[in-house]
Design a protein around this motif. Structure first.
Motif, PDB file in Angstrom:
ATOM      1  N   ARG A  33       0.817  -1.213   0.000  1.00 39.13           N
ATOM      2  CA  ARG A  33       0.000   0.000   0.000  1.00 39.13           C
ATOM      3  C   ARG A  33       0.857   1.272   0.000  1.00 39.13           C
ATOM      4  NH1 ARG A  33      -5.111   0.747   3.753  1.00 39.13           N
ATOM      5  NH2 ARG A  33      -6.028   2.437   2.583  1.00 39.13           N
ATOM      6  N   VAL A  34       1.898   1.299   0.811  1.00 40.47           N
ATOM      7  CA  VAL A  34       2.759   2.484   0.893  1.00 40.47           C
ATOM      8  C   VAL A  34       3.417   2.755  -0.456  1.00 40.47           C
ATOM      9  CG1 VAL A  34       4.812   3.456   2.003  1.00 40.47           C
ATOM     10  CG2 VAL A  34       3.113   2.221   3.368  1.00 40.47           C
ATOM     11  N   ALA A  35       3.897   1.700  -1.110  1.00 38.54           N
ATOM     12  CA  ALA A  35       4.520   1.866  -2.431  1.00 38.54           C
ATOM     13  C   ALA A  35       3.498   2.341  -3.460  1.00 38.54           C
ATOM     14  CB  ALA A  35       5.166   0.564  -2.875  1.00 38.54           C
ATOM     15  N   LEU A  36       2.276   1.818  -3.397  1.00 42.90           N
ATOM     16  CA  LEU A  36       1.227   2.267  -4.320  1.00 42.90           C
ATOM     17  C   LEU A  36       0.927   3.745  -4.117  1.00 42.90           C
ATOM     18  CD1 LEU A  36      -1.426  -0.581  -4.480  1.00 42.90           C
ATOM     19  CD2 LEU A  36      -0.328   0.539  -6.399  1.00 42.90           C
ATOM     20  N   GLN A  37       0.794   4.160  -2.856  1.00 43.12           N
ATOM     21  CA  GLN A  37       0.474   5.560  -2.569  1.00 43.12           C
ATOM     22  C   GLN A  37       1.612   6.496  -2.981  1.00 43.12           C
ATOM     23  OE1 GLN A  37      -0.447   5.069   1.606  1.00 43.12           O
ATOM     24  NE2 GLN A  37      -2.639   5.085   1.185  1.00 43.12           N
ATOM     25  N   ALA A  38       2.843   5.993  -3.007  1.00 44.40           N
ATOM     26  CA  ALA A  38       3.989   6.814  -3.384  1.00 44.40           C
ATOM     27  C   ALA A  38       4.293   6.758  -4.883  1.00 44.40           C
ATOM     28  CB  ALA A  38       5.228   6.375  -2.603  1.00 44.40           C
ATOM     29  N   ASN A  39       3.609   5.890  -5.608  1.00 42.07           N
ATOM     30  CA  ASN A  39       3.852   5.734  -7.038  1.00 42.07           C
ATOM     31  C   ASN A  39       3.413   7.010  -7.770  1.00 42.07           C
ATOM     32  OD1 ASN A  39       3.105   5.126  -9.846  1.00 42.07           O
ATOM     33  ND2 ASN A  39       3.639   3.021  -9.326  1.00 42.07           N
ATOM     34  N   PRO A  40       4.308   7.653  -8.532  1.00 45.68           N
ATOM     35  CA  PRO A  40       3.950   8.902  -9.219  1.00 45.68           C
ATOM     36  C   PRO A  40       2.776   8.748 -10.191  1.00 45.68           C
ATOM     37  CG  PRO A  40       6.311   8.421  -9.473  1.00 45.68           C
ATOM     38  CD  PRO A  40       5.696   7.273  -8.747  1.00 45.68           C
ATOM     39  N   ASP A  41       2.683   7.606 -10.857  1.00 51.36           N
ATOM     40  CA  ASP A  41       1.560   7.384 -11.770  1.00 51.36           C
ATOM     41  C   ASP A  41       0.241   7.324 -11.009  1.00 51.36           C
ATOM     42  OD1 ASP A  41       3.050   7.252 -14.195  1.00 51.36           O
ATOM     43  OD2 ASP A  41       3.637   5.194 -13.697  1.00 51.36           O
ATOM     44  N   VAL A  42       0.248   6.651  -9.854  1.00 50.51           N
ATOM     45  CA  VAL A  42      -0.968   6.550  -9.041  1.00 50.51           C
ATOM     46  C   VAL A  42      -1.321   7.917  -8.468  1.00 50.51           C
ATOM     47  CG1 VAL A  42      -2.006   5.489  -6.999  1.00 50.51           C
ATOM     48  CG2 VAL A  42      -0.555   4.120  -8.507  1.00 50.51           C
ATOM     49  N   MET A  43      -0.317   8.664  -8.004  1.00 49.57           N
ATOM     50  CA  MET A  43      -0.577  10.006  -7.460  1.00 49.57           C
ATOM     51  C   MET A  43      -1.199  10.911  -8.524  1.00 49.57           C
ATOM     52  SD  MET A  43       2.578  10.589  -4.741  1.00 49.57           S
ATOM     53  CE  MET A  43       3.587  11.384  -5.922  1.00 49.57           C
ATOM     54  N   ALA A  44      -0.779  10.776  -9.769  1.00 47.10           N
ATOM     55  CA  ALA A  44      -1.334  11.595 -10.853  1.00 47.10           C
ATOM     56  C   ALA A  44      -2.788  11.225 -11.154  1.00 47.10           C
ATOM     57  CB  ALA A  44      -0.479  11.447 -12.108  1.00 47.10           C
ATOM     58  N   MET A  45      -3.214  10.038 -10.737  1.00 45.53           N
ATOM     59  CA  MET A  45      -4.587   9.576 -10.974  1.00 45.53           C
ATOM     60  C   MET A  45      -5.529   9.909  -9.811  1.00 45.53           C
ATOM     61  SD  MET A  45      -3.864   5.814 -12.526  1.00 45.53           S
ATOM     62  CE  MET A  45      -2.562   5.526 -13.700  1.00 45.53           C
ATOM     63  N   ALA A  46      -5.026  10.600  -8.781  1.00 46.26           N
ATOM     64  CA  ALA A  46      -5.846  10.910  -7.607  1.00 46.26           C
ATOM     65  C   ALA A  46      -7.134  11.620  -8.008  1.00 46.26           C
ATOM     66  CB  ALA A  46      -5.058  11.776  -6.633  1.00 46.26           C
ATOM     67  N   ASN A  47      -8.210  11.271  -7.301  1.00 43.37           N
ATOM     68  CA  ASN A  47      -9.546  11.841  -7.522  1.00 43.37           C
ATOM     69  C   ASN A  47     -10.133  11.483  -8.883  1.00 43.37           C
ATOM     70  OD1 ASN A  47      -9.768  13.111  -4.962  1.00 43.37           O
ATOM     71  ND2 ASN A  47      -8.378  14.700  -5.695  1.00 43.37           N
ATOM     72  N   THR A  48      -9.730  10.341  -9.424  1.00 42.12           N
ATOM     73  CA  THR A  48     -10.317   9.864 -10.676  1.00 42.12           C
ATOM     74  C   THR A  48     -10.742   8.406 -10.506  1.00 42.12           C
ATOM     75  OG1 THR A  48      -8.244   9.047 -11.625  1.00 42.12           O
ATOM     76  CG2 THR A  48      -8.791  11.360 -12.047  1.00 42.12           C
ATOM     77  N   THR A  49     -11.559   7.954 -11.418  1.00 38.46           N
ATOM     78  CA  THR A  49     -11.927   6.543 -11.481  1.00 38.46           C
ATOM     79  C   THR A  49     -11.149   5.924 -12.625  1.00 38.46           C
ATOM     80  OG1 THR A  49     -14.129   6.981 -10.601  1.00 38.46           O
ATOM     81  CG2 THR A  49     -13.831   4.912 -11.791  1.00 38.46           C
ATOM     82  N   VAL A  50     -10.485   4.803 -12.349  1.00 36.41           N
ATOM     83  CA  VAL A  50      -9.629   4.154 -13.343  1.00 36.41           C
ATOM     84  C   VAL A  50     -10.081   2.712 -13.547  1.00 36.41           C
ATOM     85  CG1 VAL A  50      -7.667   5.607 -12.719  1.00 36.41           C
ATOM     86  CG2 VAL A  50      -7.924   3.374 -11.648  1.00 36.41           C
ATOM     87  N   THR A  51      -9.593   2.116 -14.602  1.00 35.68           N
ATOM     88  CA  THR A  51      -9.805   0.691 -14.834  1.00 35.68           C
ATOM     89  C   THR A  51      -8.650  -0.059 -14.194  1.00 35.68           C
ATOM     90  OG1 THR A  51     -10.943   1.117 -16.913  1.00 35.68           O
ATOM     91  CG2 THR A  51     -10.070  -1.104 -16.582  1.00 35.68           C
ATOM     92  N   ALA A  52      -8.961  -0.866 -13.183  1.00 37.35           N
ATOM     93  CA  ALA A  52      -7.943  -1.658 -12.484  1.00 37.35           C
ATOM     94  C   ALA A  52      -7.966  -3.076 -13.041  1.00 37.35           C
ATOM     95  CB  ALA A  52      -8.223  -1.684 -10.991  1.00 37.35           C
ATOM     96  N   THR A  53      -6.789  -3.581 -13.357  1.00 40.85           N
ATOM     97  CA  THR A  53      -6.647  -4.947 -13.865  1.00 40.85           C
ATOM     98  C   THR A  53      -5.675  -5.700 -12.966  1.00 40.85           C
ATOM     99  OG1 THR A  53      -6.948  -4.149 -16.130  1.00 40.85           O
ATOM    100  CG2 THR A  53      -6.016  -6.361 -15.860  1.00 40.85           C
ATOM    101  N   VAL A  54      -6.128  -6.826 -12.456  1.00 41.68           N
ATOM    102  CA  VAL A  54      -5.262  -7.733 -11.699  1.00 41.68           C
ATOM    103  C   VAL A  54      -5.143  -8.986 -12.550  1.00 41.68           C
ATOM    104  CG1 VAL A  54      -4.962  -9.078  -9.594  1.00 41.68           C
ATOM    105  CG2 VAL A  54      -6.023  -6.820  -9.484  1.00 41.68           C
ATOM    106  N   GLU A  55      -3.911  -9.356 -12.890  1.00 43.93           N
ATOM    107  CA  GLU A  55      -3.749 -10.545 -13.717  1.00 43.93           C
ATOM    108  C   GLU A  55      -2.443 -11.243 -13.385  1.00 43.93           C
ATOM    109  OE1 GLU A  55      -3.906  -9.449 -17.799  1.00 43.93           O
ATOM    110  OE2 GLU A  55      -2.064  -8.314 -17.733  1.00 43.93           O
ATOM    111  N   GLY A  56      -2.403 -12.499 -13.736  1.00 40.74           N
ATOM    112  CA  GLY A  56      -1.202 -13.275 -13.489  1.00 40.74           C
ATOM    113  C   GLY A  56      -1.486 -14.756 -13.509  1.00 40.74           C
TER     114      GLY A  56
END
Length: 86
Positions: A33-56
Motif C-alpha cells: 500500500r505504501v509503495a502504491l500511494q507513493a507511485n507517481p503514476d498513481v498520485m497523478a490519478m488521484a480523484n479519478t476513477t480508473v480501470t484496475a486490472t489484476v492478472e497473473g
C-alpha cells in the motif's frame, strides 16, 4: 505465482503475497500500500476513477505431486482517492 496490478493499462505494482481464503474459496493477492500511494503514476490519478486490472498466474502442487497452473485476469473500475483520504 506472479500477479500484477495495472491502472488504465499502466503497471503500478507486483504482488508480494498470494494466499488462499477457505472462507470465500478464492485467492487473495497482497500489494504494498505504501509503495502504491507513493507511485507517481498513481498520485497523478488521484480523484479519478480508473480501470484496475489484476492478472497473473499461480501454480499449486497436490499431495501426490501433480501440478496445477491457473492463469487469471479480472478488471473493474476503482476510484483513486487523494492522499490523506480513506
Amino acid at each position: 505465482y506472479q500477479v500484477s496490478l495495472r491502472f488504465n493499462d499502466i503497471s503500478v505494482a507486483e504482488a508480494f503475497d498470494l494466499r488462499y481464503c477457505y472462507i470465500d474459496d478464492n485467492f487473495l493477492a497482497s500489494f504494498d500500500r505504501v509503495a502504491l500511494q507513493a507511485n507517481p503514476d498513481v498520485m497523478a490519478m488521484a480523484n479519478t476513477t480508473v480501470t484496475a486490472t489484476v492478472e497473473g498466474w499461480f501454480e499449486a502442487v497436490s499431495a501426490d505431486g501433480s501440478r496445477y497452473r491457473q492463469e487469471f485476469s479480472c478488471v473493474d473500475a476503482v476510484e483513486i482517492a487523494a492522499p490523506g483520504n480513506r
